[in-house]
Scaffold this motif. Structure first.
Motif, PDB file in Angstrom:
ATOM      1  N   ASN A 153      55.333  17.753   9.973  1.00 57.53           N
ATOM      2  CA  ASN A 153      55.801  18.970   9.188  1.00 57.53           C
ATOM      3  C   ASN A 153      55.874  18.544   7.635  1.00 57.53           C
ATOM      4  OD1 ASN A 153      57.197  20.930   7.788  1.00 57.53           O
ATOM      5  ND2 ASN A 153      58.853  21.431   9.510  1.00 57.53           N
ATOM      6  N   LEU A 154      54.931  19.175   7.036  1.00 56.27           N
ATOM      7  CA  LEU A 154      54.382  18.720   5.840  1.00 56.27           C
ATOM      8  C   LEU A 154      55.609  19.154   4.782  1.00 56.27           C
ATOM      9  CD1 LEU A 154      50.587  19.567   5.537  1.00 56.27           C
ATOM     10  CD2 LEU A 154      51.864  17.527   6.307  1.00 56.27           C
ATOM     11  N   ARG A 155      56.506  19.992   5.232  1.00 56.48           N
ATOM     12  CA  ARG A 155      57.699  20.310   4.204  1.00 56.48           C
ATOM     13  C   ARG A 155      58.804  19.460   4.344  1.00 56.48           C
ATOM     14  NH1 ARG A 155      55.658  25.111   6.511  1.00 56.48           N
ATOM     15  NH2 ARG A 155      54.547  26.571   5.058  1.00 56.48           N
ATOM     16  N   LYS A 156      58.933  18.705   5.468  1.00 55.63           N
ATOM     17  CA  LYS A 156      60.044  17.886   5.726  1.00 55.63           C
ATOM     18  C   LYS A 156      59.851  16.513   6.015  1.00 55.63           C
ATOM     19  CE  LYS A 156      62.586  22.145   7.538  1.00 55.63           C
ATOM     20  NZ  LYS A 156      63.229  22.661   8.920  1.00 55.63           N
ATOM     21  N   SER A 157      58.628  15.870   5.856  1.00 56.22           N
ATOM     22  CA  SER A 157      58.422  14.352   6.162  1.00 56.22           C
ATOM     23  C   SER A 157      58.204  13.568   5.039  1.00 56.22           C
ATOM     24  CB  SER A 157      56.860  14.671   7.048  1.00 56.22           C
ATOM     25  OG  SER A 157      57.126  15.571   8.008  1.00 56.22           O
ATOM     26  N   LYS A 158      59.070  13.795   3.916  1.00 60.59           N
ATOM     27  CA  LYS A 158      59.161  12.932   2.782  1.00 60.59           C
ATOM     28  C   LYS A 158      59.157  11.434   3.345  1.00 60.59           C
ATOM     29  CE  LYS A 158      60.539  12.394  -1.714  1.00 60.59           C
ATOM     30  NZ  LYS A 158      61.455  12.956  -2.971  1.00 60.59           N
ATOM     31  N   SER A 159      60.256  11.168   4.270  1.00 62.23           N
ATOM     32  CA  SER A 159      60.439   9.876   4.554  1.00 62.23           C
ATOM     33  C   SER A 159      59.684   9.225   5.402  1.00 62.23           C
ATOM     34  CB  SER A 159      61.898   9.988   5.254  1.00 62.23           C
ATOM     35  OG  SER A 159      61.914  10.684   6.422  1.00 62.23           O
ATOM     36  N   VAL A 160      58.996  10.219   6.240  1.00 59.86           N
ATOM     37  CA  VAL A 160      57.797   9.579   7.114  1.00 59.86           C
ATOM     38  C   VAL A 160      56.527   9.248   6.158  1.00 59.86           C
ATOM     39  CG1 VAL A 160      56.031  10.011   8.977  1.00 59.86           C
ATOM     40  CG2 VAL A 160      58.388  11.091   8.921  1.00 59.86           C
ATOM     41  N   PHE A 161      56.291  10.096   5.159  1.00 61.42           N
ATOM     42  CA  PHE A 161      55.153   9.356   4.281  1.00 61.42           C
ATOM     43  C   PHE A 161      55.536   8.182   3.516  1.00 61.42           C
ATOM     44  CE2 PHE A 161      54.229  14.268   4.687  1.00 61.42           C
ATOM     45  CZ  PHE A 161      52.780  14.165   5.471  1.00 61.42           C
ATOM     46  N   SER A 162      56.633   8.252   3.359  1.00 64.07           N
ATOM     47  CA  SER A 162      57.175   6.897   2.501  1.00 64.07           C
ATOM     48  C   SER A 162      56.806   5.754   3.267  1.00 64.07           C
ATOM     49  CB  SER A 162      58.551   7.039   2.039  1.00 64.07           C
ATOM     50  OG  SER A 162      59.382   7.065   3.126  1.00 64.07           O
ATOM     51  N   GLN A 163      56.947   5.862   4.505  1.00 64.73           N
ATOM     52  CA  GLN A 163      56.670   4.587   5.528  1.00 64.73           C
ATOM     53  C   GLN A 163      55.200   4.345   5.700  1.00 64.73           C
ATOM     54  OE1 GLN A 163      59.562   4.268   8.702  1.00 64.73           O
ATOM     55  NE2 GLN A 163      60.551   6.316   7.965  1.00 64.73           N
ATOM     56  N   LEU A 164      54.458   5.623   5.289  1.00 65.50           N
ATOM     57  CA  LEU A 164      52.804   5.476   5.733  1.00 65.50           C
ATOM     58  C   LEU A 164      52.271   5.136   4.305  1.00 65.50           C
ATOM     59  CD1 LEU A 164      52.387   8.773   7.725  1.00 65.50           C
ATOM     60  CD2 LEU A 164      52.681   6.251   8.633  1.00 65.50           C
ATOM     61  N   ALA A 165      52.991   5.115   3.327  1.00 64.70           N
ATOM     62  CA  ALA A 165      52.323   4.917   1.966  1.00 64.70           C
ATOM     63  C   ALA A 165      51.684   3.337   1.779  1.00 64.70           C
ATOM     64  CB  ALA A 165      53.347   4.880   0.777  1.00 64.70           C
ATOM     65  N   TRP A 166      51.775   2.686   2.705  1.00 65.13           N
ATOM     66  CA  TRP A 166      51.204   1.245   2.856  1.00 65.13           C
ATOM     67  C   TRP A 166      49.985   1.080   2.945  1.00 65.13           C
ATOM     68  CZ3 TRP A 166      48.844  -0.844   7.229  1.00 65.13           C
ATOM     69  CH2 TRP A 166      49.348  -0.246   8.488  1.00 65.13           C
ATOM     70  N   PHE A 167      49.315   2.365   3.666  1.00 61.92           N
ATOM     71  CA  PHE A 167      47.847   2.750   3.999  1.00 61.92           C
ATOM     72  C   PHE A 167      47.362   3.927   3.681  1.00 61.92           C
ATOM     73  CE2 PHE A 167      49.399   4.710   7.720  1.00 61.92           C
ATOM     74  CZ  PHE A 167      48.490   5.655   7.737  1.00 61.92           C
TER      75      PHE A 167
ATOM     76  N   VAL B 253      48.278  22.207  -2.236  1.00 65.68           N
ATOM     77  CA  VAL B 253      48.077  20.559  -2.563  1.00 65.68           C
ATOM     78  C   VAL B 253      48.939  19.780  -1.473  1.00 65.68           C
ATOM     79  CG1 VAL B 253      48.772  18.773  -4.127  1.00 65.68           C
ATOM     80  CG2 VAL B 253      48.147  21.160  -4.781  1.00 65.68           C
ATOM     81  N   LEU B 254      48.216  18.737  -1.152  1.00 63.06           N
ATOM     82  CA  LEU B 254      48.755  17.502  -0.215  1.00 63.06           C
ATOM     83  C   LEU B 254      49.226  16.517  -0.956  1.00 63.06           C
ATOM     84  CD1 LEU B 254      49.258  16.858   2.583  1.00 63.06           C
ATOM     85  CD2 LEU B 254      47.212  15.774   2.685  1.00 63.06           C
ATOM     86  N   PRO B 255      50.658  16.849  -1.219  1.00 60.20           N
ATOM     87  CA  PRO B 255      51.133  15.785  -2.482  1.00 60.20           C
ATOM     88  C   PRO B 255      50.975  14.231  -1.917  1.00 60.20           C
ATOM     89  CG  PRO B 255      52.758  17.405  -1.893  1.00 60.20           C
ATOM     90  CD  PRO B 255      51.518  17.686  -0.959  1.00 60.20           C
ATOM     91  N   THR B 256      51.312  14.034  -0.719  1.00 52.47           N
ATOM     92  CA  THR B 256      51.276  12.733  -0.206  1.00 52.47           C
ATOM     93  C   THR B 256      50.057  11.919  -0.472  1.00 52.47           C
ATOM     94  OG1 THR B 256      52.332  13.249   1.653  1.00 52.47           O
ATOM     95  CG2 THR B 256      51.526  11.280   1.861  1.00 52.47           C
ATOM     96  N   LEU B 257      48.871  12.604  -0.398  1.00 47.13           N
ATOM     97  CA  LEU B 257      47.532  11.985  -0.911  1.00 47.13           C
ATOM     98  C   LEU B 257      46.754  12.607  -2.238  1.00 47.13           C
ATOM     99  CD1 LEU B 257      45.862  12.347   2.371  1.00 47.13           C
ATOM    100  CD2 LEU B 257      47.072  10.268   1.609  1.00 47.13           C
TER     101      LEU B 257
END
Length: 503
Positions: free
Chosen positions: A119-133, A333-337
């Motif tokens: 869920n791109l609107r509620k996955s901020k914590s998940v994306f922070s754990q994926l930031a390493w790649f 926009v996909l903020p994570t990337l």
């Protein structure tokens, strides 16, 4: 309140930029420094210290498992269709080794596990754990260029699922402190359905994760794929561009292709915190342009050679057979990337004319009159969609500010005498006394802009269209209220003209 004294390896006075000072020692909060030179004992808390570790074991991941990124081998082909928005095109897929498997992030491990949609609107914590790649992922060059979306075999491009229609707005009078005020009122059911439909629109980006079990118990791999729903964005863009207009209907009279076009791309997003560098505007010269012939009725005061060159350009603009292409872009926009997906719609319309921007004193009024005089014999076809709801007139409408209402008729008389029939609409009384036959017989209709933007004119327009004369907002108020009333007036004028033609 005074905070505790701390000891740190860094000398940072301002932490407003989110920097960490890295404190290693904190004094008791009750202690206060003083100017006394005596030795003081202060109770302190140390946050860490060095300890001896007798043995350590590092568990390495399988050397045969490595990170990999893949993109489609062939260009992605998309086509506009009724149900095309239901599928998204995968644009990137990557595989990474997982030393520690987090089930909340990657889901359950399996030989062929199901993909887990984020869920791109509620996955901020998940994306922070994926930031390493994910921070190392680069946008494929193939996606940065516009790619066409096929429209073959499709005549309708509307989609209520991707671009819900706004609810109908009605207006009611509310009395506030003795003054009547129009307020918008939406149908509650339509408004609720619209809000729900907005939230249910297909997401332009889709991110999916899954954890695949390896041959060894600790050699799991994580897979992520990114997909783009370009067709959903294309429908959004199409809904934002005007559909019914004279310019769009008129393009059907041309032999050139005039079908709608769609394309899409993915680019790196930039918040534009700095002003981009634009190329300096430069104005060219028309000294080498071909001059036009003298207008047929310019006998006493012929145009100068430089004016004839401008007139030739204006004649070309009026006779062009090349459509003008309107564009509308929808983006997400996909903020994570920091990726931005864009879809664009092209709508050819027939827009003739342009801006004659010669310097003051060049004689732009004379050139414009020369254009009118040299094109009175040309008959423009009326678009089929407007033949029943309009009355064709040969006149050129000239809208000028009030202080030029005397100059323009004088200029017409100066250059062409009585060869062009002129109707001047200086006051509201002139509009009230105007007849359809006068417009049909005229070559030039000169209208006062001040009157056209007045409340008196708006009231007359509404009454002519069969609408409430007081429905338009007063003063300089406009916006949504004005647009709603004006749209109703245009619809009413269509019906009124149809009635006149039948009688």
């Amino acid at each position: 309140m005074l905070r505790s004294l701390v000891g740190s390896e860094m000398c940072i006075r301002d932490r407003s930029y989110g920097e960490s000072r890295g404190s290693v020692l904190r004094a008791d909060r009750s202690w206060r420094p003083s100017s006394e030179s005596t030795v003081q004992e202060v109770e302190c808390t140390a946050f860490s210290d060095w300890r001896t570790m007798e043995a350590a074991c590092l568990d390495l991941f399988d050397k045969q498992v490595s990170a990999a990124v893949s993109i489609p081998a062939e260009p992605i082909e998309l086509a506009m269709s009724e149900d095309g928005w239901k599928t998204a095109a995968t644009v990137l897929r990557c595989t990474v080794p997982l030393v520690r498997h987090d089930r909340k992030v990657w889901g359950d491990v399996g030989k062929n596990p199901e993909w887990m949609l984020l869920n791109l609107r509620k996955s901020k914590s998940v994306f922070s754990q994926l930031a390493w790649f994910t921070n190392r992922l680069e946008l494929p060059e193939e996606l940065k260029s516009w790619s066409a979306i096929s429209t073959q075999g499709t005549d309708s491009y509307g989609c209520d699922r991707c671009a819900p229609k706004m609810p109908v707005v009605c207006w009611k009078v509310v009395t506030v402190k003795g003054k009547d005020k129009y307020v918008p009122v939406e149908d509650a059911c339509e408004a609720a359905h619209f809000e729900h439909a907005l939230k249910q629109r297909p997401d332009p980006f889709k991110l999916q994760l899954r954890a695949v079990a390896g041959k060894r118990g600790n050699s799991h791999t994580g897979e992520m794929r990114i997909a783009v729903n370009a067709l959903s964005l294309a429908h959004r863009a199409n809904s934002s561009i005007p559909t019914n207009s004279v310019a769009r209907a008129a393009v059907g009279t041309l032999e050139a292709a005039h079908e709608l076009g769609f394309d899409w791309r993915v680019v790196e997003h930039n918040d534009m915190t700095t002003v981009p560098h634009f190329q300096k505007l430069s104005l060219g010269s028309n000294k080498k342009d071909k001059p036009a012939g003298q207008p047929p009725n310019f006998k006493k005061f012929p145009l100068r050679p430089e004016q004839l060159r401008s007139l030739h350009w204006m004649q070309q603009q009026e006779n062009t057979q090349e459509p003008w292409v309107e564009e509308e872009v929808a983006e997400e926009v996909l903020p994570t990337l920091q990726w931005r997906a864009e879809a664009r719609v092209h709508k050819p319309v027939l827009v003739r004319g342009g801006i004659i921007a010669d310097q003051v004193g060049y004689g732009k009024t004379a050139i414009t009159l020369g254009l009118i005089d040299s094109t009175t014999h040309i008959e423009r076809p009326v678009p089929e969609a407007y033949q029943g709801i309009s009355i064709a007139a040969k006149a050129t409408l000239v809208v000028v500010p009030q202080h030029l209402m005397g100059q323009w008729p004088a200029e017409v008389n100066k250059f062409v005498s009585d060869k062009l029939a002129v109707v001047a609409l200086k006051t509201m009384a002139d509009f009230n006394n105007l007849t359809i036959q006068q417009v049909l017989d005229a070559d030039v209709v000169i209208a006062n802009f001040t009157v056209l933007q007045s409340e008196l004119y708006a009231d007359r327009l509404a009454r002519l269209a069969g609408a409430n004369g007081g429905a338009f907002p007063t003063g300089k108020n406009g916006g949504r209220h004005f647009n709603a009333v004006y749209s109703a007036c245009l619809d009413g004028l269509d019906e009124f003209v149809t009635t006149l033609k039948c009688e």
